[in-house]
Design an enzyme around this catalytic site. Structure first.
Site, PDB file in Angstrom:
ATOM      1  N   LYS A 159       0.848  -1.196   0.000  1.00 36.88           N
ATOM      2  CA  LYS A 159       0.000   0.000   0.000  1.00 36.88           C
ATOM      3  C   LYS A 159       0.880   1.241   0.000  1.00 36.88           C
ATOM      4  O   LYS A 159       1.970   1.244   0.585  1.00 36.88           O
ATOM      5  CB  LYS A 159      -1.026  -0.007   1.133  1.00 36.88           C
ATOM      6  CG  LYS A 159      -0.499   0.036   2.532  1.00 36.88           C
ATOM      7  CD  LYS A 159      -1.672   0.139   3.533  1.00 36.88           C
ATOM      8  CE  LYS A 159      -1.168   0.566   4.904  1.00 36.88           C
ATOM      9  NZ  LYS A 159      -2.229   0.701   5.902  1.00 36.88           N
ATOM     10  N   SER A 229      -2.829  -1.371  -2.970  1.00 31.52           N
ATOM     11  CA  SER A 229      -3.890  -0.399  -2.692  1.00 31.52           C
ATOM     12  C   SER A 229      -3.258   0.947  -2.409  1.00 31.52           C
ATOM     13  O   SER A 229      -2.117   1.026  -1.958  1.00 31.52           O
ATOM     14  CB  SER A 229      -4.742  -0.858  -1.506  1.00 31.52           C
ATOM     15  OG  SER A 229      -3.977  -0.908  -0.330  1.00 31.52           O
TER      16      SER A 229
END
EC number: 3.5.2.-
Lengths: 365, 365, 365, 365
Positions: A159, A229
């Site tokens: 992420k 993400s």
């Protein structure tokens, strides 16, 4: 190295009672917790605050046990949440512990490495610079996991930052140019660059293939094991790398597969079998009981069709397409694993081929 | 009797082009069309107008071919739509034709009967009177289908009236008492009474078990083959009964199964196998190609749990639980049939046991 | 020229009973109907089929009266629907008739002109070519309305094509380049180019200001009287122009105002007063009764703030920001006009300044 | 007694920075904080966790300043949140402090009383027993606020228990009967009983009018100043009573009005004028600047109509009617107060007459 894997159910985003119970009875040593990957029951969108709420509550619990302020817990433990428990998906968290106990017997067992990149400047988000920085970070995580062969890597969760109005202004002030001026539109670039960074580190693409014009565009370049993400609260990239290592003393093994589309039951089976689960068709209760955690991505078909049939995910103005996709993929997986507490999240740029999605599974040996 | 079964895809609720093509090339004789069962891409709620829109468009098409006004088409053909194509579900219609052509060879083949009840008064909706009237109607449909043995019935689609503000006022004016004064709250009673009517006609419950206080309450009484729906536009109950008959010359066979919960892949397989499809695990392409239509119900678990895991269907204020349930069940079915054009609708009172749902499949012989 | 204005309520998208009643009692001559502008109770998004359903039903009704097939009705009458009746907004249609009866007394009274552009090629959508073609079309509508002074124009409704996957493919096949490859992303360009076309025709911008890089970008260029919408079903641009003309014998007058933001009650009052309604603060019942129709645009504030306070329209993943905006603007207008049957639609590129929105009102003289 | 009123904006549900700033600069003494009433940007439904998240964050902040654990803060300060900032509504909190500083000059100024009832047993929820217990609690709050005349009470915020599956089971185990077995269906009873308790304490209804069959049924009985809410986390009823008292030294005055429907601008004006704000039509900037907080209820019209026009709030399956109602009412209020940071919540049983809703305003003197 020994990796512990604990799946805890949650009655709501602030419910940390199952982990509290594991700590209280001595099953989990809070000082050994290194990461948490979970699903909360929000909408999964920009206004989904269940992720932050759950993070705060777990940090307060662990902080109480370690005598640390909540902020310090955030620095030592990686929290990865995906909002949205559509269909049968069930809110839960998988908690990873790491300790040096146990002897490795030389068989391939679950290993894990974590690493954090330097700060990614706004003008680097979604660019070749980010791809290379993520690749370097993945290589460090690989070393930490004591995995020598890239083929033993099965799941890399990354992420990192997306562009925000504030970061775009910051770039403007320095005369720097960002890949887009649209904060929401920066997500595919950010997720795509991180995925290509994994692909580069694992040799799935070569460095000369990575140019500015392929990121979020040339979907023939991809990794088969990353799940990335992007969030506005981050400025560096956090890598959680999972694979199997002969140096590990864990009681688990990890494997992965590829979902060709949202109803690819064979892809689910392949992931379980890749992790060492031996079964035909559908696992029986004993076999299913050994499946500890499943991590998958879900995405709308780029053609708007699945097996030749049109679906309405992309034209639905009431329910976001990611919610439709997670509902479908989650149900198909659960129909095989017989456990709806599965991690399914959205956004697959450069994560498997177009329309495909990665799936990883951790199985008790 | 020969029943034709034609599944047509729809690009939007007004798209009747596939049926138009079948008529134009002579494959379907519009005069032989007797029923249509389909899914539209609305929200499935009270303000889902895609059902009415699709009905109007099909009636206009067929009316043009038969030289009939649209209203007359509505009187000769039964239209059953379920709104909501969540997850992978694909908008489509299954069109049934009935003709006297062909010779029956005495094997069990797809048969169909249709019948309409007398008008159900508002004060009868959801009562024993409705149960008995539906049972009588089902018996007429059974006779029309030339099915002697109730065990050969696999799918009974019934739609009938619910209570509306207008019908409650009408009852009030006559001093009659309705089962509830809440229009939305009348749906479980209406669907339940129709399901018990099917159960009574098929011998799944006995007449003495049917009392006012069991309807929509005692879920131990149920039919395994009905799918019922209630709408404000109806005043009588329309029964479409499908089964297998030795008097049929159709090219299809129907079977059914029971979905124990929303991820019951074995229930899907049982329905296909009940219809005569021979396969292990997952059908191959040739086997899957013989599956013409699947009709299932989907429902949130009454306990809020599936396989021990909490789900959030019933507490989600953004997405109705029926939409979650259809997304999950539709994906599980499609992962086995390999075709997302499936009929999945909601509301299962007295249709299989609590938490269970019926599923029927038509397979080409 | 005499323009008739009839507002009819709708109990659902297929309810044409009020217009049917007006025709039956002779109040409306169906041969004189030229346009309909209305709100339906869909979600206003790409999968809102209530607009098409309502169009079909009105076309069938009028076609029955004129002895014309439905398609022919579509060619002689302009239908403009906006989906989404959020908050207090009420589904309805305003129907315009045009006849040559009556004598103009030389005072400014409601006039109307309609014109259709040539087909806009996919590569022209959102470009200077479209701006110029719309401007030419508006000039023809102006002439038809017998309005000599642009200052007498108060409401120009334009609808035209957006890019679709099909039209982009068509451009590709011819080697032509479209303004974007994203169908949804083409809406701002298409709406913006049409608005600038109105601005150009009415002298609100000059021809040398219109270059490719200002469309959907330089929001300092705008018209104060246009309301534009883009749809995938169109290939030409339809212009409905409303203003006041001394050559009109209508019983109505039109005016307009500017909504500075979503809670600008003074902007609503200014529009009513511009149309000739004399009142202070809030109209009384007699004054309110003379307000026949109000047409406004609603938009989220580009800053995410209104009067210094953050709102959550743009970050809400459950409800589209246009739905929030219409709910707010509709309620503010209705709190002054005392009638919730108002036309409020979304998307304001180059329609008033940034964050502003146009509002027009038709008042009975 | 001196009541301080501080409105703080929130950038998200965990944003407590504005209160932190007020504490840091000495404007607010954290030891004097007694209550917080605010709006969060969740969906306002059963799965809206933004309320709990915001409560936790404010408790942590205040606890840090007072050297108290978070749980203890919850015991000394009342937190009332309503989820859902539809339309223009802006997330914020109004924080109330109470101190003994200052001299009362005998004019009517803002006073406040707080009281908590004994635990309400599940079988008492929604019954006459709860009505009487709330009435007794309101009388204690009245005394604490030093308000002698019920006419000086303008806003009574009450929150208390609803029925949950757990509390219904508890009643079952003791053989006690609850007013309903439907948790969601218990809300109207719970809110209604609390509202009638306020009405009884303030003399708006008499004790003999309160019988079991009027609660949530006979809407001719009501209070004009209560705002009640029911939540599953409570077992007692918390009363926050606001009015004006000659014993108060506050810099504020409170008043109230009645919203006849969702677009009743005159009702908004009446509330402001009742609080002492002198203005005509719309307040000017100076007048608007003196409006500190507004508290209103919003509700769908029970007839489905507003000023004779049908609205679609109650039939919308995508957006809950409370969200439609809050969007409309919030925008109308903000169009007059010129500040979108307003408290608007849903559910009006026995709070004003059918279709009406209470509104209170606090104005700086």
């Amino acid at each position: 190295m020994k990796i512990g894997v604990w799946k805890v159910a949650m009655a709501n985003p602030s419910d940390v009672s199952e982990l509290a119970g594991l700590i209280d009875k001595g099953a989990v040593n809070p000082a050994e917790i290194v990461a948490l990957i979970g699903k909360t029951e929000g909408n999964g969108g920009a206004n989904d605050f269940t992720r932050g709420y759950a993070t705060l509550c777990y940090q307060l619990l662990i902080g109480r046990h370690l005598g640390l302020p909540q902020e310090e817990v955030g620095k030592r433990i990686a929290f990865v949440w995906s909002g949205g428990t559509e269909g049968v998906l069930s809110p839960h968290a998988t908690i990873f512990t790491r300790s040096s106990e146990g002897f490795a017997d030389g068989t391939l067992r679950l290993a894990m490495g974590m690493a954090i990149s330097r700060k990614i400047a706004p003008e680097e988000v979604g660019t070749v610079a980010q791809v290379k920085e993520v690749a370097a970070t993945v290589r460090r995580a690989l070393a930490e996991a004591a995995i020598a062969d890239g083929a033993d890597v099965h799941y890399v969760q990354v992420k990192g930052p997306l562009l925000t109005p504030a970061s775009i202004s910051d770039a403007d002030a320095r005369g720097a140019v960002t890949v887009t001026r649209d904060p929401n539109g920066s997500k595919p670039y950010a997720r795509g660059a991180m995925a290509l960074g994994v692909a580069l580190a694992l040799g799935e693409v070569s460095e000369d293939q990575i140019t500015a014009d392929v990121i979020a565009r040339d979907m023939a370049l991809f990794t088969s094991v990353a799940s990335t993400s992007a969030g506005g609260e981050l400025s560096d990239c956090e890598v959680l790398l999972f694979g199997n290592s002969p140096s590990s003393a864990s009681d688990f093994r990890i494997g992965h597969g590829i979902l060709k589309d949202a109803i690819d039951a064979d892809g689910v089976r392949a992931a379980l079998q890749s992790a060492g689960l031996v079964f035909e068709g559908t696992p029986n209760a004993e076999q299913a009981g050994r499946i500890v955690s499943v991590f998958a991505k879900a995405e709308a078909s780029p053609t708007g069709r699945i097996r030749g049939r049109r679906n309405t995910m992309l034209s639905d103005a009431d329910i976001n397409y990611e919610r439709h996709a997670r509902a479908a993929v989650g149900a198909v997986i659960a129909s095989i694993t017989l456990d709806p507490a599965i991690f399914v999240s959205g956004g697959t740029e450069h994560q498997c081929g177009p329309g495909e999605a990665p799936i990883a599974a951790i199985v008790r040996i």
